[in-house]
Write a protein that holds these residues in place. Sequence first.
Motif, PDB file in Angstrom:
ATOM      1  N   GLN A   7       0.872  -1.173   0.000  1.00 53.51           N
ATOM      2  CA  GLN A   7       0.000   0.000   0.000  1.00 53.51           C
ATOM      3  C   GLN A   7       0.905   1.217   0.000  1.00 53.51           C
ATOM      4  OE1 GLN A   7      -2.722   0.289   3.358  1.00 53.51           O
ATOM      5  NE2 GLN A   7      -4.160   1.364   2.028  1.00 53.51           N
ATOM      6  N   GLY A   8       0.695   2.130  -0.929  1.00 52.78           N
ATOM      7  CA  GLY A   8       1.538   3.310  -1.001  1.00 52.78           C
ATOM      8  C   GLY A   8       0.845   4.428  -1.733  1.00 52.78           C
ATOM      9  N   SER A   9       1.549   5.542  -1.835  1.00 52.60           N
ATOM     10  CA  SER A   9       1.039   6.691  -2.579  1.00 52.60           C
ATOM     11  C   SER A   9       2.151   7.239  -3.452  1.00 52.60           C
ATOM     12  CB  SER A   9       0.567   7.788  -1.636  1.00 52.60           C
ATOM     13  OG  SER A   9       0.329   8.982  -2.372  1.00 52.60           O
ATOM     14  N   THR A  10       1.787   7.617  -4.668  1.00 52.83           N
ATOM     15  CA  THR A  10       2.794   8.182  -5.570  1.00 52.83           C
ATOM     16  C   THR A  10       3.307   9.526  -5.050  1.00 52.83           C
ATOM     17  OG1 THR A  10       1.158   9.307  -6.962  1.00 52.83           O
ATOM     18  CG2 THR A  10       1.744   7.039  -7.562  1.00 52.83           C
ATOM     19  N   ALA A  11       2.637  10.080  -4.023  1.00 51.89           N
ATOM     20  CA  ALA A  11       3.139  11.318  -3.399  1.00 51.89           C
ATOM     21  C   ALA A  11       4.509  11.087  -2.760  1.00 51.89           C
ATOM     22  CB  ALA A  11       2.150  11.810  -2.352  1.00 51.89           C
ATOM     23  N   ASP A  12       4.848   9.811  -2.483  1.00 50.52           N
ATOM     24  CA  ASP A  12       6.119   9.501  -1.823  1.00 50.52           C
ATOM     25  C   ASP A  12       7.262   9.214  -2.799  1.00 50.52           C
ATOM     26  OD1 ASP A  12       5.020   9.762   0.737  1.00 50.52           O
ATOM     27  OD2 ASP A  12       4.218   7.719   0.642  1.00 50.52           O
ATOM     28  N   MET A  13       7.012   9.408  -4.093  1.00 53.81           N
ATOM     29  CA  MET A  13       8.099   9.195  -5.062  1.00 53.81           C
ATOM     30  C   MET A  13       9.242  10.182  -4.815  1.00 53.81           C
ATOM     31  SD  MET A  13       6.292   8.731  -8.752  1.00 53.81           S
ATOM     32  CE  MET A  13       5.350   7.269  -9.157  1.00 53.81           C
ATOM     33  N   LEU A  14      10.479   9.679  -4.929  1.00 58.20           N
ATOM     34  CA  LEU A  14      11.643  10.573  -4.840  1.00 58.20           C
ATOM     35  C   LEU A  14      11.711  11.462  -6.076  1.00 58.20           C
ATOM     36  CD1 LEU A  14      14.191   7.911  -3.560  1.00 58.20           C
ATOM     37  CD2 LEU A  14      13.116   9.721  -2.216  1.00 58.20           C
ATOM     38  N   HIS A  15      11.401  10.882  -7.239  1.00 60.38           N
ATOM     39  CA  HIS A  15      11.361  11.622  -8.508  1.00 60.38           C
ATOM     40  C   HIS A  15       9.940  11.481  -9.052  1.00 60.38           C
ATOM     41  CE1 HIS A  15      15.762  11.794  -8.383  1.00 60.38           C
ATOM     42  NE2 HIS A  15      15.723  10.498  -8.088  1.00 60.38           N
ATOM     43  N   PRO A  16       9.116  12.536  -8.933  1.00 63.87           N
ATOM     44  CA  PRO A  16       7.722  12.445  -9.386  1.00 63.87           C
ATOM     45  C   PRO A  16       7.619  12.319 -10.908  1.00 63.87           C
ATOM     46  CG  PRO A  16       8.071  14.343  -7.922  1.00 63.87           C
ATOM     47  CD  PRO A  16       9.415  13.816  -8.287  1.00 63.87           C
ATOM     48  N   VAL A  17       6.421  11.989 -11.374  1.00 60.34           N
ATOM     49  CA  VAL A  17       6.215  11.710 -12.803  1.00 60.34           C
ATOM     50  C   VAL A  17       6.773  12.820 -13.710  1.00 60.34           C
ATOM     51  CG1 VAL A  17       4.436  11.397 -14.586  1.00 60.34           C
ATOM     52  CG2 VAL A  17       4.284  10.147 -12.406  1.00 60.34           C
ATOM     53  N   PRO A  18       6.474  14.108 -13.484  1.00 60.88           N
ATOM     54  CA  PRO A  18       7.005  15.125 -14.418  1.00 60.88           C
ATOM     55  C   PRO A  18       8.534  15.127 -14.468  1.00 60.88           C
ATOM     56  CG  PRO A  18       5.254  16.045 -13.062  1.00 60.88           C
ATOM     57  CD  PRO A  18       5.574  14.706 -12.474  1.00 60.88           C
ATOM     58  N   ALA A  19       9.178  14.915 -13.314  1.00 63.27           N
ATOM     59  CA  ALA A  19      10.647  14.881 -13.294  1.00 63.27           C
ATOM     60  C   ALA A  19      11.168  13.668 -14.059  1.00 63.27           C
ATOM     61  CB  ALA A  19      11.140  14.836 -11.848  1.00 63.27           C
ATOM     62  N   LEU A  20      10.450  12.523 -13.959  1.00 68.32           N
ATOM     63  CA  LEU A  20      10.884  11.316 -14.688  1.00 68.32           C
ATOM     64  C   LEU A  20      10.779  11.522 -16.197  1.00 68.32           C
ATOM     65  CD1 LEU A  20       9.227   8.498 -12.541  1.00 68.32           C
ATOM     66  CD2 LEU A  20      11.635   9.201 -12.562  1.00 68.32           C
ATOM     67  N   ILE A  21       9.680  12.145 -16.636  1.00 68.23           N
ATOM     68  CA  ILE A  21       9.498  12.384 -18.080  1.00 68.23           C
ATOM     69  C   ILE A  21      10.576  13.346 -18.582  1.00 68.23           C
ATOM     70  CG2 ILE A  21       7.955  13.471 -19.780  1.00 68.23           C
ATOM     71  CD1 ILE A  21       5.615  12.249 -18.158  1.00 68.23           C
ATOM     72  N   ALA A  22      10.848  14.384 -17.816  1.00 70.96           N
ATOM     73  CA  ALA A  22      11.891  15.339 -18.216  1.00 70.96           C
ATOM     74  C   ALA A  22      13.249  14.636 -18.290  1.00 70.96           C
ATOM     75  CB  ALA A  22      11.933  16.507 -17.231  1.00 70.96           C
ATOM     76  N   TYR A  23      13.536  13.805 -17.282  1.00 71.30           N
ATOM     77  CA  TYR A  23      14.833  13.119 -17.229  1.00 71.30           C
ATOM     78  C   TYR A  23      14.978  12.126 -18.374  1.00 71.30           C
ATOM     79  CZ  TYR A  23      18.853  10.615 -15.310  1.00 71.30           C
ATOM     80  OH  TYR A  23      20.096  10.044 -15.142  1.00 71.30           O
ATOM     81  N   LEU A  24      13.966  11.269 -18.560  1.00 73.25           N
ATOM     82  CA  LEU A  24      14.043  10.265 -19.634  1.00 73.25           C
ATOM     83  C   LEU A  24      14.171  10.935 -20.990  1.00 73.25           C
ATOM     84  CD1 LEU A  24      11.361   7.689 -18.430  1.00 73.25           C
ATOM     85  CD2 LEU A  24      13.831   7.283 -18.616  1.00 73.25           C
ATOM     86  N   SER A  25      13.423  12.028 -21.208  1.00 68.29           N
ATOM     87  CA  SER A  25      13.411  12.669 -22.539  1.00 68.29           C
ATOM     88  C   SER A  25      14.686  13.483 -22.795  1.00 68.29           C
ATOM     89  CB  SER A  25      12.163  13.545 -22.711  1.00 68.29           C
ATOM     90  OG  SER A  25      12.253  14.713 -21.919  1.00 68.29           O
ATOM     91  N   ARG A  26      15.516  13.652 -21.760  1.00 67.27           N
ATOM     92  CA  ARG A  26      16.848  14.229 -21.994  1.00 67.27           C
ATOM     93  C   ARG A  26      17.731  13.213 -22.701  1.00 67.27           C
ATOM     94  NH1 ARG A  26      18.943  15.933 -16.284  1.00 67.27           N
ATOM     95  NH2 ARG A  26      20.946  15.321 -17.186  1.00 67.27           N
ATOM     96  N   HIS A  27      17.475  11.922 -22.401  1.00 66.31           N
ATOM     97  CA  HIS A  27      18.348  10.847 -22.904  1.00 66.31           C
ATOM     98  C   HIS A  27      17.749  10.096 -24.082  1.00 66.31           C
ATOM     99  CE1 HIS A  27      21.048  11.286 -19.464  1.00 66.31           C
ATOM    100  NE2 HIS A  27      19.967  11.446 -18.743  1.00 66.31           N
ATOM    101  N   PHE A  28      16.405   9.969 -24.093  1.00 74.01           N
ATOM    102  CA  PHE A  28      15.728   9.189 -25.138  1.00 74.01           C
ATOM    103  C   PHE A  28      14.628  10.044 -25.742  1.00 74.01           C
ATOM    104  CE2 PHE A  28      16.582   6.412 -21.405  1.00 74.01           C
ATOM    105  CZ  PHE A  28      17.566   5.598 -21.946  1.00 74.01           C
ATOM    106  N   THR A  29      14.431   9.949 -27.053  1.00 73.97           N
ATOM    107  CA  THR A  29      13.240  10.535 -27.658  1.00 73.97           C
ATOM    108  C   THR A  29      12.052   9.680 -27.231  1.00 73.97           C
ATOM    109  OG1 THR A  29      14.490  11.304 -29.571  1.00 73.97           O
ATOM    110  CG2 THR A  29      12.095  11.141 -29.831  1.00 73.97           C
ATOM    111  N   LEU A  30      11.062  10.307 -26.628  1.00 71.92           N
ATOM    112  CA  LEU A  30       9.869   9.561 -26.213  1.00 71.92           C
ATOM    113  C   LEU A  30       8.864   9.538 -27.358  1.00 71.92           C
ATOM    114  CD1 LEU A  30       9.381  10.755 -22.519  1.00 71.92           C
ATOM    115  CD2 LEU A  30      10.595   8.737 -23.395  1.00 71.92           C
ATOM    116  N   TYR A  31       8.157   8.403 -27.485  1.00 72.98           N
ATOM    117  CA  TYR A  31       7.186   8.192 -28.566  1.00 72.98           C
ATOM    118  C   TYR A  31       5.828   7.830 -27.971  1.00 72.98           C
ATOM    119  CZ  TYR A  31      11.085   8.099 -31.834  1.00 72.98           C
ATOM    120  OH  TYR A  31      12.186   8.442 -32.566  1.00 72.98           O
ATOM    121  N   PRO A  32       4.757   8.089 -28.732  1.00 67.06           N
ATOM    122  CA  PRO A  32       3.441   7.643 -28.266  1.00 67.06           C
ATOM    123  C   PRO A  32       3.464   6.134 -28.019  1.00 67.06           C
ATOM    124  CG  PRO A  32       3.200   9.102 -30.165  1.00 67.06           C
ATOM    125  CD  PRO A  32       4.681   8.833 -30.009  1.00 67.06           C
ATOM    126  N   GLY A  33       2.901   5.728 -26.904  1.00 70.03           N
ATOM    127  CA  GLY A  33       2.901   4.306 -26.566  1.00 70.03           C
ATOM    128  C   GLY A  33       4.072   3.880 -25.704  1.00 70.03           C
TER     129      GLY A  33
END
Length: 220
Positions: free
Chosen positions: A156-182
């Motif tokens: 049982q958990g909450s995504t509020a406890d993420m060290l790197h929240p979703v927007p930070a993960l998308i920003a980080y991944l898209s620095r290294h990889f081009t993100l595609y639909p899907g």
Amino acid sequence: MPHFPLSGLEPLAAHSIYCIGRNYAEHARELNNPIPESPVVFTKPTASLLASGGTVLIPDSTDDVHHETELVVAIGTGGKHIPVAEAWTHVAGLAVGLDMTARDVQSRLKEKSHPWDLAKGLDTFAPIGNFVPVAAFPNPDAIGLTLHVNGQLRQQGSTADMLHPVPALIAYLSRHFTLYPGDLIFTGTPAGVARVLPGDRLEARLAEGVSALAVSVARA
Ligand code: ZN
């Protein structure tokens, strides 16, 4: 498997699968791992995907497969160098998923500083539930996650406890990889990971069942 439809987002199909490790401090501690400064990134092949209702297959290479209950993000609009402030607009939907992990294999690979693919990328090791648009969540930065095993609450958990929240993960991944639909992002597990056994029934839920999945476990 070349075309795995994303339930709730059809005709969108799965593209690349990115996964984040050690994204909750309590889970990093339970495995005696240091808390990372940057996100820990690994990938899974699309052959690891499994729809709800399927069966997780434990191969003979492992005796200790763990469940990791995670928020899964599906990218709708791709991009490179996506700013944090725009990241949510690139998301098509959110689902619950399980990052199944052969912990014994992973421990051996970690000792040798080898990649984790043989522990985490196996067939059926990425069950995912139905995707739901971000707008369906009152606060997409604080979504509850639960896992029941044979009817007993295990995680049982909450995504509020993420060290790197979703927007930070998308920003980080898209620095290294081009993100595609899907593209999918498994965003890490809260504490409470444990072994599954043949015959177990796993039921994972996001936001009390807005997204849900149920799978059984068997020997391959
Ligand atoms: Zn994980």
